[in-house]
Design an enzyme around this catalytic site. Sequence first.
Site, PDB file in Angstrom:
ATOM      1  N   LYS A 122      45.810  34.597  45.314  1.00 55.14           N
ATOM      2  CA  LYS A 122      47.266  34.576  45.144  1.00 55.14           C
ATOM      3  C   LYS A 122      47.842  33.351  45.862  1.00 55.14           C
ATOM      4  O   LYS A 122      48.726  32.678  45.354  1.00 55.14           O
ATOM      5  CB  LYS A 122      47.853  35.863  45.736  1.00 55.14           C
ATOM      6  N   HIS A 136      39.690  41.197  42.802  1.00 49.76           N
ATOM      7  CA  HIS A 136      39.712  42.595  43.259  1.00 49.76           C
ATOM      8  C   HIS A 136      39.082  43.499  42.201  1.00 49.76           C
ATOM      9  O   HIS A 136      38.330  44.424  42.517  1.00 49.76           O
ATOM     10  CB  HIS A 136      41.157  43.061  43.520  1.00 49.76           C
ATOM     11  N   CYS A 172      44.210  35.010  56.120  1.00 45.16           N
ATOM     12  CA  CYS A 172      42.875  35.631  56.292  1.00 45.16           C
ATOM     13  C   CYS A 172      42.927  36.733  57.327  1.00 45.16           C
ATOM     14  O   CYS A 172      41.986  37.504  57.441  1.00 45.16           O
ATOM     15  CB  CYS A 172      41.842  34.648  56.839  1.00 45.16           C
ATOM     16  N   HIS A 229      44.325  40.919  41.730  1.00 47.04           N
ATOM     17  CA  HIS A 229      43.875  39.920  40.751  1.00 47.04           C
ATOM     18  C   HIS A 229      42.456  40.238  40.294  1.00 47.04           C
ATOM     19  O   HIS A 229      41.863  41.242  40.717  1.00 47.04           O
ATOM     20  CB  HIS A 229      44.027  38.501  41.304  1.00 47.04           C
ATOM     21  N   HIS A 247      42.357  29.196  52.581  1.00 48.66           N
ATOM     22  CA  HIS A 247      43.713  29.165  52.013  1.00 48.66           C
ATOM     23  C   HIS A 247      44.342  27.784  52.001  1.00 48.66           C
ATOM     24  O   HIS A 247      45.433  27.604  51.466  1.00 48.66           O
ATOM     25  CB  HIS A 247      44.613  30.163  52.751  1.00 48.66           C
ATOM     26  N   LYS A 284      38.314  29.316  43.679  1.00 52.49           N
ATOM     27  CA  LYS A 284      38.446  30.748  43.965  1.00 52.49           C
ATOM     28  C   LYS A 284      39.813  31.257  43.511  1.00 52.49           C
ATOM     29  O   LYS A 284      40.832  30.617  43.787  1.00 52.49           O
ATOM     30  CB  LYS A 284      38.288  31.017  45.455  1.00 52.49           C
ATOM     31  N   CYS A 302      44.552  32.150  61.094  1.00 56.25           N
ATOM     32  CA  CYS A 302      45.130  32.066  59.749  1.00 56.25           C
ATOM     33  C   CYS A 302      45.647  33.451  59.386  1.00 56.25           C
ATOM     34  O   CYS A 302      44.872  34.407  59.311  1.00 56.25           O
ATOM     35  CB  CYS A 302      44.093  31.602  58.722  1.00 56.25           C
ATOM     36  N   CYS A 331      43.126  26.104  57.110  1.00 55.04           N
ATOM     37  CA  CYS A 331      42.166  27.170  56.872  1.00 55.04           C
ATOM     38  C   CYS A 331      41.304  26.780  55.671  1.00 55.04           C
ATOM     39  O   CYS A 331      41.838  26.359  54.645  1.00 55.04           O
ATOM     40  CB  CYS A 331      42.924  28.463  56.595  1.00 55.04           C
TER      41      CYS A 331
HETATM   42  N1  MSP Z   1      41.589  43.440  53.626  1.00 51.76           N
HETATM   43  C1  MSP Z   1      40.436  42.618  53.732  1.00 51.76           C
HETATM   44  C2  MSP Z   1      39.182  43.443  53.640  1.00 51.76           C
HETATM   45  C3  MSP Z   1      39.057  44.508  54.667  1.00 51.76           C
HETATM   46  S1  MSP Z   1      37.647  45.480  54.425  1.00 51.76           S
HETATM   47  C4  MSP Z   1      37.534  46.424  55.797  1.00 51.76           C
HETATM   48  C5  MSP Z   1      40.437  41.603  52.579  1.00 51.76           C
HETATM   49  N2  MSP Z   1      41.266  41.866  51.570  1.00 51.76           N
HETATM   50  S2  MSP Z   1      41.411  40.939  50.272  1.00 51.76           S
HETATM   51  O1  MSP Z   1      42.398  41.597  49.458  1.00 51.76           O
HETATM   52  O2  MSP Z   1      41.664  39.596  50.660  1.00 51.76           O
HETATM   53  O3  MSP Z   1      40.037  40.941  49.564  1.00 51.76           O
HETATM   54  C6  MSP Z   1      39.460  42.174  49.168  1.00 51.76           C
HETATM   55  C7  MSP Z   1      38.088  41.945  48.541  1.00 51.76           C
HETATM   56  O4  MSP Z   1      38.265  41.169  47.355  1.00 51.76           O
HETATM   57  C8  MSP Z   1      37.132  41.159  49.442  1.00 51.76           C
HETATM   58  O5  MSP Z   1      35.831  41.684  49.384  1.00 51.76           O
HETATM   59  C9  MSP Z   1      37.179  39.773  48.853  1.00 51.76           C
HETATM   60  O6  MSP Z   1      35.986  39.046  49.036  1.00 51.76           O
HETATM   61  C10 MSP Z   1      37.363  40.111  47.387  1.00 51.76           C
HETATM   62  N3  MSP Z   1      37.915  38.978  46.662  1.00 51.76           N
HETATM   63  C11 MSP Z   1      39.113  38.365  46.849  1.00 51.76           C
HETATM   64  N4  MSP Z   1      39.199  37.302  45.998  1.00 51.76           N
HETATM   65  C12 MSP Z   1      38.060  37.231  45.262  1.00 51.76           C
HETATM   66  C13 MSP Z   1      37.669  36.511  44.148  1.00 51.76           C
HETATM   67  N5  MSP Z   1      38.374  35.507  43.651  1.00 51.76           N
HETATM   68  N6  MSP Z   1      36.521  36.881  43.539  1.00 51.76           N
HETATM   69  C14 MSP Z   1      35.814  37.997  43.917  1.00 51.76           C
HETATM   70  N7  MSP Z   1      36.172  38.696  44.957  1.00 51.76           N
HETATM   71  C15 MSP Z   1      37.107  38.180  45.839  1.00 51.76           C
HETATM   72  O7  MSP Z   1      39.670  40.662  52.660  1.00 51.76           O
END
Ligand code: MSP
Length: 490
Positions: free
Chosen positions: A296, A23, A131, A20, A148, A293, A128, A145
């Site tokens: 998904k 990311h 997370c 999304h 989530h 935030k 969770c 959580c």
């Molecule tokens: N897999 C773990 C990270 C492991 S790193 C050794 C994870 N994955 S995640 O897919 O949930 O998130 C990946 C990155 O995207 C994280 O840095 C997270 O903070 C960021 N984001 C996820 N949603 C976000 C937003 N809505 N806005 C900006 N970044 C956010 O956590």
Amino acid sequence: MEKETFYITTAIDYPSSSPHLGHAYEKICADVIARWEGLKGKSVFFLTGTDEHGQKIQRKAAAAGKSPQEFVDEMHLQFKKLCEKLNISHDAFIRTTDETHVKVAEEIFRKVLEKGDIYKGIYEGLYCVECESFYLEKDLAGGNCPVHKKPAETLKEESYFFRMAKYSGRLMKHIESHPEFIQPAGKGIEILNRMKEGVKDLSVSRAGFDWGIPLPNDPKHVQFVWFDALLNYLSGLGYPGKKFEKYWPGVQLIGKDIVWHHTVIFGSILLSAGIPLPKTVLVHGFVNLKGEKMSKSSGTVVDPVELSERFGEDALRYFLIKEIPFGQDGDFSEDALKGRLNNELANDLGNLVSRVLALIEKNCGGKLPEGKVDKELEKALDLKKLEEHMEKFELHHALTEAMGFVLSCNKFINEKKVWELKGKELEDALYSLADALRIISVLMHPFIPRTSEKIAEQLGTKAGSLNEAKFGLINPGTKVKKGEVLFKKI
Ligand code: MSP
């Protein structure tokens, strides 16, 4: 002389569902920094990837009727495609199911074990799965959580523990004496305050499912997915080896929800394994949708691939960097994106380029005339300020500064009424403006790389390095060719 090196990573994403905009935002911020350091002449290594083990992935795969491996083999491709669509300049894409990664994760676990930092116990507590994190009762909101908004699960199982508490004193001292370690500074203070409440040992194995890296000392257990995942920053750099020696330590860019994992958990693992700590854990805020935030699990997601196809990846990159003050949260809306695309990119930047090139074509047969650099225009460029913003990771201010120079060029055209000038005055103005466009193509490169290359191409020059962001370098006689419109208004 050996080039100075620069290592930057993003968090590795869970490929449990499609990527999304959050990311995308993280990858874009990292790309801006990586490209900027490259412009400065450094040898850059930029790593991103996917976090493919753990219970969440195992459950998602089962729900999709696939084996976890089949599932991640398919899903990780969407994250690779995202990088391609956004023109991300990463040097490697690590998957935690890569054999090279698994080996490193095993090796580090063994080191920590041999250090005497692993012991067996019973984990009883709240977890969770979304997370992949443990929670204390007090951190939950009505049993849910906090991220989530789903009930945390109660776990009671045999587990191996990592003596994390042992390292908290050393780590706190490091945080206090290295203000660059956690940035922006406020995040470091939050972590210190939380550490002062007490750091507990960490459960680092799970026996209730098997999608992970088995422990060398007890293969019925797999590594806690965070232990495994954090080690990607080492394995993705070819640890142990020449590349690792060359680039480590660097900057780990992450979102604000996983600062504890990257500073306290990762920091303690590194201390235990005798590996230097990262130079900086750099924290960005969230991309929100109507204040919530984007995630998904809450069903509020925007597809960055679709957006970049509709608006162009540079418009999306530009919007996210300019709209969200780095380190803070910001809201996404299509209207705001369209507004910046129409006003700032199409009107301010796009029109500037097409006006200057049209004037050179009309008055000088498309060949850049000889001329003197206009002192006023030269003064309007405050490169030092832009550099200071980038040093402090104030990406939004840096971009505003670069766009400020674009506005100064437009003002110069309007105030001088360049289209009415004649002879030497006209030649000086056009030479200065063409040189300004060349400088703009350099400064904008980290933010909107494709557009920056188009500007350089239309000017008949090449995208340059930061050394070349000064006046007087463009060659008179250069043949310009006005190309397609840089940004179409929506
Ligand atoms: N897999 C773990 C990270 C492991 S790193 C050794 C994870 N994955 S995640 O897919 O949930 O998130 C990946 C990155 O995207 C994280 O840095 C997270 O903070 C960021 N984001 C996820 N949603 C976000 C937003 N809505 N806005 C900006 N970044 C956010 O956590």
